[in-house]
Write an enzyme that holds these catalytic residues in place. Structure first.
Site, PDB file in Angstrom:
ATOM      1  N   HIS A   1      38.656  12.784 -27.296  1.00  0.00           N
ATOM      2  CA  HIS A   1      37.333  12.148 -27.501  1.00  0.00           C
ATOM      3  C   HIS A   1      36.914  11.360 -26.259  1.00  0.00           C
ATOM      4  CE1 HIS A   1      36.101  13.118 -31.543  1.00  0.00           C
ATOM      5  NE2 HIS A   1      37.229  12.691 -32.085  1.00  0.00           N
TER       6      HIS A   1
ATOM      7  N   HIS B   1      44.328  13.946 -29.936  1.00  0.00           N
ATOM      8  CA  HIS B   1      42.991  14.129 -30.519  1.00  0.00           C
ATOM      9  C   HIS B   1      42.039  13.026 -30.010  1.00  0.00           C
ATOM     10  CE1 HIS B   1      40.312  15.131 -34.124  1.00  0.00           C
ATOM     11  NE2 HIS B   1      39.794  13.994 -33.680  1.00  0.00           N
ATOM     12  N   GLU B   2      42.521  11.784 -30.078  1.00  0.00           N
ATOM     13  CA  GLU B   2      41.661  10.654 -29.658  1.00  0.00           C
ATOM     14  C   GLU B   2      41.452  10.670 -28.145  1.00  0.00           C
ATOM     15  OE1 GLU B   2      40.197   9.416 -32.024  1.00  0.00           O
ATOM     16  OE2 GLU B   2      41.566   9.927 -33.651  1.00  0.00           O
TER      17      GLU B   2
ATOM     18  N   CYS C   1      38.051  15.955 -38.167  1.00  0.00           N
ATOM     19  CA  CYS C   1      37.447  15.006 -37.221  1.00  0.00           C
ATOM     20  C   CYS C   1      36.324  14.288 -37.956  1.00  0.00           C
ATOM     21  CB  CYS C   1      36.897  15.747 -36.006  1.00  0.00           C
ATOM     22  SG  CYS C   1      36.102  14.639 -34.817  1.00  0.00           S
TER      23      CYS C   1
HETATM   24  O1  K1U Z   1      39.166  10.940 -34.381  1.00  0.00           O
HETATM   25  C1  K1U Z   1      38.895  11.344 -35.514  1.00  0.00           C
HETATM   26  O2  K1U Z   1      37.957  12.096 -35.717  1.00  0.00           O
HETATM   27  C2  K1U Z   1      39.776  10.916 -36.657  1.00  0.00           C
HETATM   28  C3  K1U Z   1      40.679  12.037 -37.121  1.00  0.00           C
HETATM   29  C4  K1U Z   1      42.021  11.891 -36.421  1.00  0.00           C
HETATM   30  C5  K1U Z   1      42.989  13.015 -36.583  1.00  0.00           C
HETATM   31  C6  K1U Z   1      43.130  13.742 -37.758  1.00  0.00           C
HETATM   32  C7  K1U Z   1      44.090  14.749 -37.849  1.00  0.00           C
HETATM   33  C8  K1U Z   1      44.902  15.022 -36.786  1.00  0.00           C
HETATM   34  C9  K1U Z   1      44.756  14.313 -35.624  1.00  0.00           C
HETATM   35  C10 K1U Z   1      43.815  13.301 -35.517  1.00  0.00           C
HETATM   36  C11 K1U Z   1      40.820  11.917 -38.626  1.00  0.00           C
HETATM   37  O3  K1U Z   1      41.455  11.054 -39.126  1.00  0.00           O
HETATM   38  S1  K1U Z   1      39.940  13.069 -39.551  1.00  0.00           S
HETATM   39  C12 K1U Z   1      40.673  12.947 -41.164  1.00  0.00           C
HETATM   40  C13 K1U Z   1      41.864  13.815 -41.213  1.00  0.00           C
HETATM   41  O4  K1U Z   1      41.840  14.937 -40.733  1.00  0.00           O
HETATM   42  C14 K1U Z   1      43.102  13.339 -41.819  1.00  0.00           C
HETATM   43  C15 K1U Z   1      43.137  12.164 -42.529  1.00  0.00           C
HETATM   44  C16 K1U Z   1      44.318  11.732 -43.070  1.00  0.00           C
HETATM   45  C17 K1U Z   1      45.442  12.474 -42.921  1.00  0.00           C
HETATM   46  C18 K1U Z   1      45.425  13.660 -42.220  1.00  0.00           C
HETATM   47  C19 K1U Z   1      44.246  14.107 -41.676  1.00  0.00           C
HETATM   48 ZN    ZN Z   2      37.817  13.348 -33.950  1.00  0.00          ZN
END
Ligand code: K1U
Ligand code: ZN
Length: 181
Positions: free
Chosen positions: A155, A151-152, A109
């Site tokens: 939030h 995930h979003e 996150c």
């Molecule tokens: O909302 C956020 O904090 C963004 C988050 C979204 C997310 C990541 C992994 C699974 C579900 C949703 C991120 O992008 S954090 C970075 C990260 O974990 C990631 C980045 C690229 C590929 C895979 C994971």
């Molecule tokens: Zn997040």
């Protein structure tokens, strides 16, 4: 007025809120005005997401209370089969239905830097949301894209991975997942 002041300033990424900041605990507010300010916010969110190498970002993460987020799946180390997609702006989202099938996967996150969590999510969801023009869209999402959406969506309910990973459902889901093997 100077000539430069008449030109529109280029979009800049916005700073990302970190756990502990109140905005991440709040329930987001429905978007009612589909105007240039909303498009400008979405553009700045996209810049922040790219700068932080994320695959999604929600408005509260850039200190806005509005109910919108961006998802932008791409293949990556943890999810090599993830589809490559252009960023999608999701406004006023709803989850209409969710599969009984749950899958566990690692999530980071942007608001909880340096930490990873194993989180159970629905494998498939049917969702409804508005686009930047205010038009309603309905679609079925699966796998990594469904994971980003959930995930979003969390939030926008004021839930971060810190809370989600502690929820009793995670244990219940884990047990259900173990029995399905
Ligand atoms: O909302 C956020 O904090 C963004 C988050 C979204 C997310 C990541 C992994 C699974 C579900 C949703 C991120 O992008 S954090 C970075 C990260 O974990 C990631 C980045 C690229 C590929 C895979 C994971
Ligand atoms: Zn997040």
């Amino acid at each position: 007025m100077f000539k430069d002041e008449m030109l529109q300033a280029p979009s800049q990424p916005l700073p990302i809120a970190l756990v502990g900041e109140a905005i991440l605990k709040e329930h987001a507010i429905e978007v009612r005005d589909f105007d240039t300010a909303l498009s400008q916010l979405a553009e700045q969110m996209a810049l922040s997401m790219v700068a932080a190498k994320g695959v999604g970002i929600a408005a509260p993460q850039v200190h806005s209370p509005l109910a919108l987020f961006i998802m932008a799946s791409r293949p990556n180390e943890r999810y090599p089969d993830a589809p490559l997609m252009d960023p999608v702006v999701v406004v006023n989202p709803q989850i209409l239905s969710a599969s009984a099938e749950l899958v566990s996967g690692e999530e980071g996150c942007l608001s909880v830097p340096g930490q990873r969590f194993s989180i159970w999510r629905h494998q498939t969801i049917v969702v409804r949301y508005q686009d930047l023009a205010g038009q309603w869209q309905q679609t079925e999402l699966t796998g990594f894209i469904a994971r980003i959406f959930q995930h979003e969506f969390d939030h926008l309910q004021g839930i971060t991975l810190l809370e989600r990973s502690q929820m009793p459902e995670q244990t219940v889901m884990a047990q259900a997942g173990n029995h399905q093997a």
